[in-house]
Motif scaffolding. Structure first.
Motif, short mmCIF file in Angstrom:
data_model
loop_
_atom_site.label_atom_id
_atom_site.label_comp_id
_atom_site.label_asym_id
_atom_site.label_seq_id
_atom_site.Cartn_x
_atom_site.Cartn_y
_atom_site.Cartn_z
N GLU A 181 0.86 -1.19 0.00
CA GLU A 181 0.00 0.00 0.00
C GLU A 181 0.89 1.24 0.00
N PRO A 182 0.92 1.97 -1.12
CA PRO A 182 1.85 3.09 -1.23
C PRO A 182 1.39 4.34 -0.49
N SER A 183 1.50 4.34 0.82
CA SER A 183 1.24 5.56 1.58
C SER A 183 2.11 5.53 2.82
N PRO A 184 2.53 6.70 3.32
CA PRO A 184 3.41 6.73 4.49
C PRO A 184 2.82 6.00 5.69
N ASP A 185 1.50 6.03 5.83
CA ASP A 185 0.88 5.40 6.99
C ASP A 185 0.84 3.88 6.87
N ARG A 186 0.71 3.39 5.62
CA ARG A 186 0.44 1.96 5.46
C ARG A 186 1.62 1.18 4.87
N ALA A 187 2.57 1.86 4.27
CA ALA A 187 3.61 1.15 3.52
C ALA A 187 4.36 0.13 4.39
N TRP A 188 4.91 0.61 5.50
CA TRP A 188 5.73 -0.26 6.34
C TRP A 188 4.91 -1.44 6.85
N ASN A 189 3.69 -1.14 7.34
CA ASN A 189 2.83 -2.21 7.87
C ASN A 189 2.48 -3.24 6.82
N GLN A 214 5.39 -10.02 4.92
CA GLN A 214 6.50 -10.93 5.28
C GLN A 214 6.06 -11.95 6.33
N ARG A 215 5.21 -11.53 7.24
CA ARG A 215 4.81 -12.43 8.33
C ARG A 215 3.69 -13.38 7.92
N ASP A 216 2.64 -12.81 7.30
CA ASP A 216 1.38 -13.56 7.19
C ASP A 216 1.20 -14.25 5.85
N THR A 217 1.82 -13.72 4.79
CA THR A 217 1.61 -14.33 3.48
C THR A 217 2.53 -15.54 3.33
N LEU A 218 2.02 -16.60 2.71
CA LEU A 218 2.82 -17.80 2.49
C LEU A 218 4.04 -17.42 1.65
N PHE A 219 5.22 -17.72 2.15
CA PHE A 219 6.48 -17.41 1.47
C PHE A 219 6.67 -15.91 1.23
N PRO A 279 9.88 0.46 1.15
CA PRO A 279 9.65 -0.20 2.45
C PRO A 279 9.34 0.80 3.58
N TRP A 280 9.71 2.06 3.40
CA TRP A 280 9.40 3.11 4.36
C TRP A 280 9.94 2.80 5.74
N ASP A 281 11.17 2.25 5.80
CA ASP A 281 11.82 2.14 7.10
C ASP A 281 12.86 3.27 7.21
N GLN A 282 13.53 3.33 8.34
CA GLN A 282 14.48 4.42 8.58
C GLN A 282 15.56 4.46 7.48
N THR A 283 16.11 3.28 7.15
CA THR A 283 17.14 3.23 6.10
C THR A 283 16.62 3.85 4.82
N ALA A 284 15.41 3.44 4.41
CA ALA A 284 14.83 3.91 3.16
C ALA A 284 14.64 5.42 3.21
N PHE A 285 14.00 5.90 4.26
CA PHE A 285 13.63 7.31 4.34
C PHE A 285 14.86 8.22 4.27
N TRP A 286 15.89 7.88 5.05
CA TRP A 286 17.04 8.79 5.13
C TRP A 286 17.94 8.66 3.92
N ALA A 287 18.01 7.45 3.35
CA ALA A 287 18.80 7.30 2.12
C ALA A 287 18.21 8.16 1.02
N ILE A 288 16.88 8.15 0.89
CA ILE A 288 16.25 8.94 -0.17
C ILE A 288 16.33 10.43 0.16
N GLY A 339 13.88 -2.33 8.70
CA GLY A 339 14.21 -1.68 9.97
C GLY A 339 13.00 -1.05 10.62
N ASP A 340 13.26 -0.16 11.57
CA ASP A 340 12.16 0.55 12.23
C ASP A 340 11.44 1.43 11.21
N PRO A 341 10.12 1.63 11.41
CA PRO A 341 9.39 2.51 10.49
C PRO A 341 10.03 3.90 10.41
N ALA A 342 9.90 4.54 9.25
CA ALA A 342 10.53 5.84 9.04
C ALA A 342 10.06 6.85 10.08
#
Lengths: 164, 424
Positions: free
Chosen positions: B48-56, B62-67, B128-137, B251-254
């Motif tokens: 879901e491409p939005s700051p609120d939903r992307a990371w979740n 990764q957790r709930d979908t098969l593979f 992915p909207w984690d800290q790495t992603a946000f600050w790298a961009i 990583g942690d959410p942005a």
């Protein structure tokens, strides 16, 4: 003029018309794509930022102190002499958020080791200019910060300070 | 199946299928691209491409979908392998002389493909909207913003505003899932068509003493097809093993309020970020990259077409010159990085002067003089031909940039100061 010549002329004319029309169509498509991407058109659709933030009464801020306002993305610095500066938290080098280090009395950027003093002036490169400012007004003893307008500056000057 | 086989020749020269002639890099890149399309489409069903939903949305995929974790891991590793594979493919084509005559257009097309591969990696990095992603961009878009004149305008188009927020995610998402894949599909089709019309993989133009062996061909099916299938299977296996062993980091959410220390650009742009430590912003973000791009575009025009390539590195002498160039860069670049850190310091070459001079013109002049001196030395000492000199300078700059990238990845710690890799 022979029939064949006339035919060829007509065809080359039609060919030119098609090319011109094709070019116009491309330009139009490009214009539509550009206007979809330009931020000015898109920003109107989104709600504005927090706008003017009411920081609080003047007395709440000690002289020589720095207070963070996460909503407005700025630090409110009260200088030794009681004047106010609202410093944007974004490092002027590559845009990292600068934390205030109380014991060092400076803003230290974690990304490339730029540092700024309480006035926002650069005390350590590579930051090219001081921290940007938001305009501060003090009305009836209440500090107001206008976060819609960002002021770039070359160096700290006393004129930038808001006083009660 | 027969439709696909029709895109390939029925017979190929026996010399062309030697693995060490190409290392199968183009084919590996195509396999990785296929994996990226497949895993990417699967993730589009969850993302879901939005700051609120992307990371979740990624976390729960990764957790709930098969593979789910495996799929994202395969996407991550394919992307991170695709970039070095594409760069090495460019190096291989350059060093085997695959840019003359009929292949000139294809060289330029390849540069265009490389551009879209980098754009794809860059736009995917934020999603992915984690800290790495946000600050790298953040760092990358600020680097764009430092381009004088048009920089801030480009930056605001890329960001869709003045800061990274929902407009940015939507921009990057559209570029990542629609614009770059379609552009790559179109360019790749053209790329392969031009390889076919040029008569397949580039072959050394040598005067052989055994013309019979030179002319010998083998059947495409099975001789080449089998080799390609093996390379593809190995590439897929490597991606899956990496995905299982290491997965993809999340990583942690942005958090726009807290920058991690150190904050780095995506690893393939760390050579540029490293340049930014040593050069004034205008030079690191504009002058040097534009020179490199212009140089790559100019390669087919600079080289002397009448000089036959024997094999890799043109000639045995060409190989020695290229190795000398690589070794020179291997010594000179780390020395400069260390000197800049400990001897030259933050004042640059001329303390008190404007940064444009002390961190711009002076180091650039030193760089250009160094390259020119190297070219002259090679021409004199090795009696190298024009093509050999161009190749040597290419190797010098290629290895130099690789070392800068490695420095940025492994030797820069908190506050971007020099550290050992095991100290970070």
């Amino acid at each position: 003029m022979a029939m064949a010549d006339l035919d060829r002329e007509k065809r080359s004319f039609l060919g030119r018309v098609m090319r011109v029309l094709g070019g116009v169509a491309l330009l139009e498509a490009g214009w539509v794509a550009a206007s979809a991407l330009l931020p000015s058109a898109r920003q109107e659709a989104r709600p504005e930022g927090p706008g003017v933030i009411v920081a609080g009464p003047v007395d709440r801020f000690e002289p020589a102190s720095v207070t963070a306002f996460a909503d407005g993305k700025f630090y409110l610095a009260r200088l030794d002499d009681g004047g106010f500066l609202a410093l944007h938290r974004k490092c002027t080098h590559l845009g990292c958020s600068v934390p205030w280090k109380e014991y060092e009395q400076r803003f230290a950027c974690p990304c490339h080791a730029s540092a700024f003093d309480m006035h926002g002036d650069v005390v350590n490169a590579p930051a090219p200019r001081p921290l940007d400012l938001f305009p501060v007004t003090i009305r009836d003893g209440i500090v107001l910060v206008d976060t819609t307008r960002l002021i770039r500056r070359k160096a700290f000057e006393p004129g930038q300070v808001a006083r009660a | 199946m027969s439709l696909i086989l029709h895109t390939r020749p029925s017979e190929v020269p026996a010399r062309a299928i030697r693995f060490t002639h190409t290392f199968g890099l183009g084919g590996i890149a195509l396999v990785l691209f296929g994996l990226l399309l497949f895993t990417g489409v699967l993730m589009m069903f969850a993302y879901e491409p939005s700051p609120d939903r992307a990371w979740n949305s990624i976390d729960s995929f990764q957790r709930d979908t098969l593979f789910g974790g495996l799929i994202r891991g395969a996407h991550y590793w394919s992307a991170n392998l695709l970039i070095p594979v594409v760069v090495l493919h460019l190096l291989r084509v350059f060093l085997t002389g695959g840019f003359y005559a009929k292949r000139k257009t294809n060289w330029h097309l390849g540069l265009g493909i490389a551009f879209f591969v980098f754009l794809s990696g860059f736009t995917g990095y934020l999603l992915p909207w984690d800290q790495t992603a946000f600050w790298a961009i953040t760092i990358c878009t600020e680097m764009i913003g430092q381009v004088p004149g048009i920089g801030s305008a480009i930056k605001s188009v890329v960001l869709g505003g003045s800061e990274i927020d929902s407009a940015t995610v939507i921009n990057f998402y559209a570029l990542h899932v629609a614009v770059t894949p379609f552009a790559l599909l179109a360019l790749l089709t053209w790329h392969f068509w031009l390889i076919r019309t040029a008569g397949g993989v580039v072959l050394p133009r040598r005067a052989s003493n055994d013309p019979q062996a030179e002319m010998r061909t083998v059947r495409f099916d099975p001789d080449l097809l089998f080799r390609e299938a093996v390379v593809a299977a190995v590439a897929i296996a490597i991606v899956i093993v990496m995905a299982i062993l290491f997965g993809a980091p999340l990583g942690d959410p942005a958090n726009p309020g807290i920058s991690p220390n150190p904050a780095k650009a995506p690893w393939y742009f760390l050579g540029l970020q490293e340049l930014l430590i040593h050069l004034d912003a205008v030079f690191a973000t504009v002058v040097v990259p534009l020179c490199v791009i212009a140089g790559l575009i100019a390669v087919p025009f600079l080289s002397d077409e009448s000089e036959p390539a024997v094999d890799w590195f043109l000639t045995p002498k060409g190989r020695r010159v290229a190795i000398a160039a690589a070794l020179t860069a291997l010594v000179a670049v780390p020395l400069y990085v260390l000197a800049d850190e400990f001897a030259i310091g933050p004042d640059g070459w001329l303390s008190g002067a404007a940064p444009v001079i002390s961190h711009g013109l002076i180091p650039l002049a030193i760089l250009l003089l160094g390259v020119a001196a190297f070219g002259a030395l090679v021409a004199k000492y090795f009696a190298a031909t024009r093509n050999e000199i161009i190749q040597a300078v290419f190797m010098l700059l290629f290895v130099a940039f690789a070392i800068l990238t490695a420095t940025g990845i492994w030797f820069r710690g908190a506050g971007m100061s020099l550290v050992w890799p095991w100290q970070t």
